[in-house]
Design a protein around this motif. Structure first.
Motif, short mmCIF file in Angstrom:
data_model
loop_
_atom_site.label_atom_id
_atom_site.label_comp_id
_atom_site.label_asym_id
_atom_site.label_seq_id
_atom_site.Cartn_x
_atom_site.Cartn_y
_atom_site.Cartn_z
N LEU A 1 0.84 -1.19 0.00
CA LEU A 1 0.00 0.00 0.00
C LEU A 1 0.88 1.25 0.00
O LEU A 1 2.08 1.18 -0.21
CB LEU A 1 -0.93 -0.04 1.21
CG LEU A 1 -1.75 -1.35 1.38
CD1 LEU A 1 -2.57 -1.29 2.65
CD2 LEU A 1 -2.63 -1.60 0.17
N ASP A 2 0.27 2.40 0.23
CA ASP A 2 1.02 3.66 0.33
C ASP A 2 1.01 4.13 1.77
O ASP A 2 0.56 3.40 2.67
CB ASP A 2 0.41 4.70 -0.60
CG ASP A 2 -1.01 5.05 -0.17
OD1 ASP A 2 -1.20 6.09 0.49
OD2 ASP A 2 -1.93 4.26 -0.47
N ASP A 3 1.47 5.33 2.02
CA ASP A 3 1.59 5.83 3.39
C ASP A 3 0.24 5.96 4.10
O ASP A 3 0.20 5.95 5.33
CB ASP A 3 2.29 7.19 3.40
CG ASP A 3 3.77 7.07 3.05
OD1 ASP A 3 4.30 5.95 3.13
OD2 ASP A 3 4.37 8.10 2.68
N THR A 4 -0.85 6.08 3.36
CA THR A 4 -2.17 6.19 4.01
C THR A 4 -2.63 4.83 4.56
O THR A 4 -3.52 4.79 5.40
CB THR A 4 -3.24 6.70 3.03
OG1 THR A 4 -3.48 5.70 2.02
CG2 THR A 4 -2.81 8.00 2.37
N MET A 5 -2.05 3.75 4.07
CA MET A 5 -2.44 2.38 4.43
C MET A 5 -3.90 2.10 4.09
O MET A 5 -4.58 1.32 4.77
CB MET A 5 -2.17 2.09 5.91
CG MET A 5 -0.69 1.93 6.23
SD MET A 5 0.12 0.57 5.35
CE MET A 5 -0.61 -0.86 6.15
N CYS A 6 -4.40 2.73 3.05
CA CYS A 6 -5.76 2.44 2.57
C CYS A 6 -5.73 1.16 1.75
O CYS A 6 -5.00 1.07 0.76
CB CYS A 6 -6.28 3.57 1.68
SG CYS A 6 -6.79 5.04 2.54
N TYR A 7 -6.58 0.20 2.14
CA TYR A 7 -6.67 -1.06 1.40
C TYR A 7 -8.05 -1.13 0.75
O TYR A 7 -8.82 -2.07 0.98
CB TYR A 7 -6.44 -2.22 2.36
CG TYR A 7 -6.20 -3.57 1.70
CD1 TYR A 7 -5.82 -3.69 0.37
CD2 TYR A 7 -6.35 -4.74 2.44
CE1 TYR A 7 -5.60 -4.92 -0.21
CE2 TYR A 7 -6.13 -5.98 1.87
CZ TYR A 7 -5.76 -6.07 0.55
OH TYR A 7 -5.55 -7.30 -0.03
#
Length: 383
Positions: free
Chosen positions: A132-138
């Protein structure tokens, strides 16, 4: 006999099984041992008979086992689905077994609800931090005005906040909070307090770390056990785990937890047809006991409890999101390779690629639906 440098000499495949597979692929733009990125390069003589016996389960498992390669599985999947192979790729026995299980058993009961957390979400935060990216949105990002994955995920979180019309001081419930992406964003940028729930211990631990110092409470809890009253409720990428037998209870619970002037945003993957089924490979290896709702499922289950205010579909954005996750996996795998075997790497590559192809072919959708309890104020959803 022929050979492959990685597995040595192999026998020629069974001609009858190969003929059937070739007939199924004819006209799809996918060929066997061809030169295009979407073509399947067969490495094991039993590949053909395996997928004819086991459908999509056999196709996915044989890729995990190294029986075939494909440069662009996403292109392969989208072409197959557009060619109409979605249903042909699943054996009748697999479809029947899932329907029998789903009909006689509540696959998403309280006792079973935590299984998807244990099998998938608890696999390892180090893996998901690299995917994922830094937001940790899955969940699906919103690419309308974004140039990169992190920007598209922040745009999705902000879109949800705007649709919920968040105001400082509001109490917000996040059903299926994941690693705390929405909770952190809403609390930090909109001055609300958030209660987030998840069925994954790994997610709960990291979410608490990410939201430290903010008015955010992360609970390891089933949605059916919730109490209290919340000004706004959000559920991003969790409804796929609810199950058709529990849709009514889900919407009834949301209604019970929300005041008359409240709003609820549901963000979910959706199926085009109202069938109680699941892909057997995804069901076994990625999201146990999951099932995708159709538009009719959502409308019928919610109509006795909530009023639908807005419905948006940006399913094509999931294609781009999944391909970005796949690129991250490929780029960062060596950082975590000592903890995970090659079969797990291939499992994730197949999962992300096939799902990207399914959204590209419009076989799957992504919906954001806003509900109220019938408030008097006009509702205009931002885009």
């Amino acid at each position: 006999m022929t050979s492959d440098p990685r597995i040595g000499p192999i026998a020629l495949p069974d001609s009858r099984a190969r003929w059937v597979v070739e007939r199924l692929l004819d006209g799809s733009g996918v060929t066997l041992n061809g030169d295009y990125p979407q073509d399947i390069r067969v490495l094991h003589p039993d590949f053909f008979s395996r997928i004819l016996r086991h459908g999509t389960l056999g196709l996915g498992e044989s890729y995990m086992d190294g029986w075939w390669e494909c440069e662009r599985i996403d292109q392969m999947a989208s072409r197959m689905l557009l060619h109409g192979l979605g249903q042909h790729a699943r054996t009748p026995s697999e479809r029947l077994m899932y329907r029998l299980q789903a009909g006689f058993l509540n696959l998403q009961s309280r006792t079973r609800a935590y299984r998807v957390g244990e099998v998938h979400y608890d696999l390892g935060n180090d893996l998901f931090e690299r995917m994922l990216d830094d937001t940790m949105c899955y969940s699906c990002a919103y690419w309308k005005d974004a140039d990169d994955l992190a920007g598209a995920q922040r745009a999705k979180l902000e879109l949800a906040c705007q649709k919920l019309d968040l105001k400082p001081g509001m109490k917000v419930l996040d059903i299926g909070c994941g690693w705390g992406s929405f909770a952190e964003h809403a609390a930090r940028h909109h001055g609300v307090s958030v209660t987030g729930i998840t069925i994954s211990r790994e997610q709960a631990d990291l979410a608490r770390e990410r939201c430290a110092g903010l008015p955010v409470d992360i609970l390891l809890q089933d949605y059916r056990d919730l109490d209290g009253l919340y000004d706004r409720i959000v559920s991003i990428g969790m409804f796929e785990h609810v199950g058709h037998r529990n849709y009514g209870t889900y919407f009834e619970t949301v209604k019970r937890l929300m005041p008359m002037d409240g709003l609820f945003l549901l963000h979910t993957i959706g199926a085009n047809r109202s069938e109680i089924t699941a892909d057997p490979w995804i069901h076994r290896y990625i999201f146990p006991n999951g099932v995708l709702p159709s538009a009719m499922h959502i409308a019928r289950a919610s109509e006795d409890h909530l009023m639908m205010e807005d419905w948006q579909n940006f399913g094509l954005d999931y294609d781009r999101t999944l391909m970005a996750w796949l690129a991250n996996v490929d780029t960062h795998w060596q950082e975590i390779a000592p903890r995970y075997n090659e079969r797990t790497r291939r499992m994730f590559r197949y999962y992300l690629s096939v799902c990207a192809g399914a959204f590209r072919a419009r076989h799957l959708q992504l919906w954001q639906v806003v509900f109220s309890r019938g408030r008097a104020a006009r509702y205009d959803a931002p885009r």
